[in-house]
Design an enzyme around this catalytic site. Structure first.
Site, PDB file in Angstrom:
ATOM      1  N   SER A 104     -89.552 -59.539   5.621  1.00  0.00           N
ATOM      2  CA  SER A 104     -88.584 -60.703   5.901  1.00  0.00           C
ATOM      3  C   SER A 104     -87.845 -60.155   7.416  1.00  0.00           C
ATOM      4  O   SER A 104     -88.065 -58.910   7.789  1.00  0.00           O
ATOM      5  CB  SER A 104     -87.466 -60.374   4.803  1.00  0.00           C
ATOM      6  OG  SER A 104     -86.159 -60.927   5.180  1.00  0.00           O
ATOM      7  N   TYR A 115     -82.812 -55.143  -0.813  1.00  0.00           N
ATOM      8  CA  TYR A 115     -83.559 -55.891  -0.025  1.00  0.00           C
ATOM      9  C   TYR A 115     -83.974 -55.425   1.290  1.00  0.00           C
ATOM     10  O   TYR A 115     -85.193 -55.492   1.796  1.00  0.00           O
ATOM     11  CB  TYR A 115     -83.058 -57.480   0.059  1.00  0.00           C
ATOM     12  CG  TYR A 115     -84.022 -58.460   0.521  1.00  0.00           C
ATOM     13  CD1 TYR A 115     -84.806 -59.152  -0.499  1.00  0.00           C
ATOM     14  CD2 TYR A 115     -83.825 -59.076   1.521  1.00  0.00           C
ATOM     15  CE1 TYR A 115     -85.587 -59.922  -0.328  1.00  0.00           C
ATOM     16  CE2 TYR A 115     -84.713 -60.221   1.878  1.00  0.00           C
ATOM     17  CZ  TYR A 115     -85.630 -60.538   1.040  1.00  0.00           C
ATOM     18  OH  TYR A 115     -86.634 -61.705   1.446  1.00  0.00           O
ATOM     19  N   LYS A 132     -88.032 -54.183   2.234  1.00  0.00           N
ATOM     20  CA  LYS A 132     -88.686 -55.070   3.027  1.00  0.00           C
ATOM     21  C   LYS A 132     -88.734 -54.336   4.387  1.00  0.00           C
ATOM     22  O   LYS A 132     -89.954 -54.211   5.015  1.00  0.00           O
ATOM     23  CB  LYS A 132     -87.582 -56.428   3.627  1.00  0.00           C
ATOM     24  CG  LYS A 132     -87.660 -57.322   2.635  1.00  0.00           C
ATOM     25  CD  LYS A 132     -89.283 -57.873   1.839  1.00  0.00           C
ATOM     26  CE  LYS A 132     -89.054 -58.642   0.855  1.00  0.00           C
ATOM     27  NZ  LYS A 132     -90.425 -59.329   0.395  1.00  0.00           N
TER      28      LYS A 132
END
Length: 281
Positions: A143, A156, A160
């Site tokens: 991402s 997150y 990532k």
């Protein structure tokens, strides 16, 4: 005839969002598909839909956080299709909130799906890809959060960025072996999906960010358009796949901050898609 005709693609997290877009696009190229997800009803519905269009699509329900289930996915693929040409380690979930308020179980869930899922995919499939002795490609979905950190998204960001580091390491290792297996890391900005539905919101701030991100993501790039860009990058054997170009200045600012050893400053960044925005460091 497409150059991808008859090649085999394995896609995790295939039942929705980016995974579904990859599956639909690959089916349009004439690829043979092995699709995996934990959401069995949606996975079976997608396979039935693609089969109705004339595609060869096989469903294999698997939790990518479980090494044994990913090994079963590999064995299932070999049994049905004889081998693998493209491996998309794509499954992912979201979690928002202040990093000190997010519970241990939520942290472990994010690590299990977003990071362990990619690790398990690599450990299970790369030996097979190497043994096949023919060109193959691994695509890991990270991402922009893999390159830029944002507040209230610690799990997150962490998972990532780890996927980016893992992908780069795998690229170096395969290059040292002069292997015919290539690697790409996909770092998209907002892509229209329901990933926020997986969020287990922590705190008021997390709930507010959830609403902002959900609106941004739903207005993002379509999964099919993203898939088109991904397959173009695969054809060129590009490692970095950055579909949202307007984020590059933010990446440059981050690198400059590191080189200057200056404190990072957070700011919102406008996304490429009309009406969409995203958070970035």
């Amino acid at each position: 005839m497409s150059s991808e005709q008859g090649r085999v693609a394995v896609i995790t997290g295939a039942a929705s969002g980016i995974g579904r877009g990859l599956a639909e696009y690959a089916a349009g190229l004439g690829m043979r598909l092995v699709l995996s997800d934990v959401d069995e009803p949606r996975l079976l519905a997608l396979c039935a839909e693609l089969q109705g269009r004339g595609a060869e699509a096989h469903a294999c329900v698997a939790d990518v956080g479980d090494p044994a289930q990913v090994e079963c996915l590999r064995d299932f693929t070999v049994a049905r299709c004889g081998g693998v040409d493209l491996l998309f380690n794509n499954a992912g979930v979201m979690q928002t909130g202040h990093c000190w308020e997010i519970g241990h179980a939520q942290w472990q869930r994010m690590l299990r799906v977003n990071l362990d899922g990619v690790i398990n995919g690599i450990r299970s499939f790369v030996p097979l890809l190497l043994a096949q002795g023919r060109p193959a490609h691994v695509i890991n979905t990270a991402s922009l959060a893999g390159l830029l950190s944002s507040p209230l998204m610690a799990p997150y960001n962490v998972t990532k960025q780890a996927v980016v580091a893992l992908s780069e390491t795998l690229h170096y290792e395969l290059s040292q072996l002069q292997a015919s297996v290539s690697v790409s890391v996909l770092c998209p900005g907002p892509v229209a999906s329901e990933i926020m539905a997986s969020d287990q919101v922590e705190g008021v701030a997390g709930a507010q960010l959830n609403q902002l991100l959900d609106a941004s993501i739903r207005q993002g790039m379509t999964p099919l358009r993203l898939a088109e860009l991904v397959f173009a990058a695969i054809a060129e054997k590009r490692f970095w796949i950055l579909p949202h170009k307007l984020f590059k200045p933010a990446l440059q600012r981050r690198v400059q901050s590191v080189l200057e050893e200056s404190n990072p400053v957070f700011q919102f960044v406008a996304a490429d898609e009309p009406g969409a925005s995203h958070v970035a460091g």
